[in-house]
Design a protein around this motif. Structure first.
Motif, PDB file in Angstrom:
ATOM      1  N   ARG A 289       0.406   3.805  -2.328  1.00 17.85           N
ATOM      2  CA  ARG A 289       0.075   5.397  -2.339  1.00 17.85           C
ATOM      3  C   ARG A 289       0.602   6.566  -2.892  1.00 17.85           C
ATOM      4  O   ARG A 289       0.178   7.250  -2.926  1.00 17.85           O
ATOM      5  CB  ARG A 289       0.345   6.031  -0.788  1.00 17.85           C
TER       6      ARG A 289
ATOM      7  N   ARG B 110      -0.415   6.959  -6.617  1.00 16.68           N
ATOM      8  CA  ARG B 110      -1.934   7.333  -6.660  1.00 16.68           C
ATOM      9  C   ARG B 110      -1.683   9.101  -6.736  1.00 16.68           C
ATOM     10  O   ARG B 110      -2.218   9.686  -7.242  1.00 16.68           O
ATOM     11  CB  ARG B 110      -2.245   6.423  -5.484  1.00 16.68           C
ATOM     12  N   ASP B 111      -0.920   9.428  -5.688  1.00 17.81           N
ATOM     13  CA  ASP B 111       0.309  10.557  -5.243  1.00 17.81           C
ATOM     14  C   ASP B 111       0.806  11.420  -6.876  1.00 17.81           C
ATOM     15  O   ASP B 111       0.802  12.582  -6.955  1.00 17.81           O
ATOM     16  CB  ASP B 111       0.607  11.169  -4.530  1.00 17.81           C
TER      17      ASP B 111
ATOM     18  N   PHE C 162       0.620  -1.076  -0.051  1.00 15.81           N
ATOM     19  CA  PHE C 162      -0.018  -0.029   0.353  1.00 15.81           C
ATOM     20  C   PHE C 162       1.031   1.240   0.114  1.00 15.81           C
ATOM     21  O   PHE C 162       0.748   2.265  -0.396  1.00 15.81           O
ATOM     22  CB  PHE C 162      -0.915  -0.232   1.483  1.00 15.81           C
ATOM     23  N   GLU C 163       2.080   1.410   0.676  1.00 14.93           N
ATOM     24  CA  GLU C 163       3.058   2.626   0.126  1.00 14.93           C
ATOM     25  C   GLU C 163       3.408   2.799  -0.924  1.00 14.93           C
ATOM     26  O   GLU C 163       3.137   3.790  -1.568  1.00 14.93           O
ATOM     27  CB  GLU C 163       4.017   1.877   1.589  1.00 14.93           C
TER      28      GLU C 163
END
Length: 91
Positions: free
Chosen positions: A23, A26-27, A19-20
């Protein structure tokens, strides 16, 4: 990388429970959509970004309720006994 490549990598990272990485990707996608060039988006450090929490009121704020301006007092409550009657008496 293009936005579609980043999206595929983000979905693969999320499926692998990383998930890191998802994330960060996604950013990067958000920066590309905001108009940043791909080189700047890939080099940007997005660890300090704070996103608006669900249920927060207004754009760009995390306040849960309205705070009135300084010096504001609420108007007086109406008198229910005089509601709908003329104050001049019978005409």
């Amino acid at each position: 990388m293009t936005e579609s490549d980043l999206r595929a990598a983000m979905e693969a990272a999320a499926a692998a429970l990383d998930f890191e990485t998802a994330r960060a990707l996604r950013d990067q996608i958000a920066l590309l959509r905001g108009g940043a060039d791909p080189g700047t988006a890939s080099d940007a450090d997005t660890d300090g970004l704070i996103r608006q929490r669900p249920g927060a009121m207004g754009l760009g704020t995390s306040r849960q309720q309205v705070t009135p301006p300084k010096g504001w007092t609420p108007p007086p409550r109406p008198d229910l006994m005089t509601r709908g009657r003329s104050r001049r008496g019978k005409a």
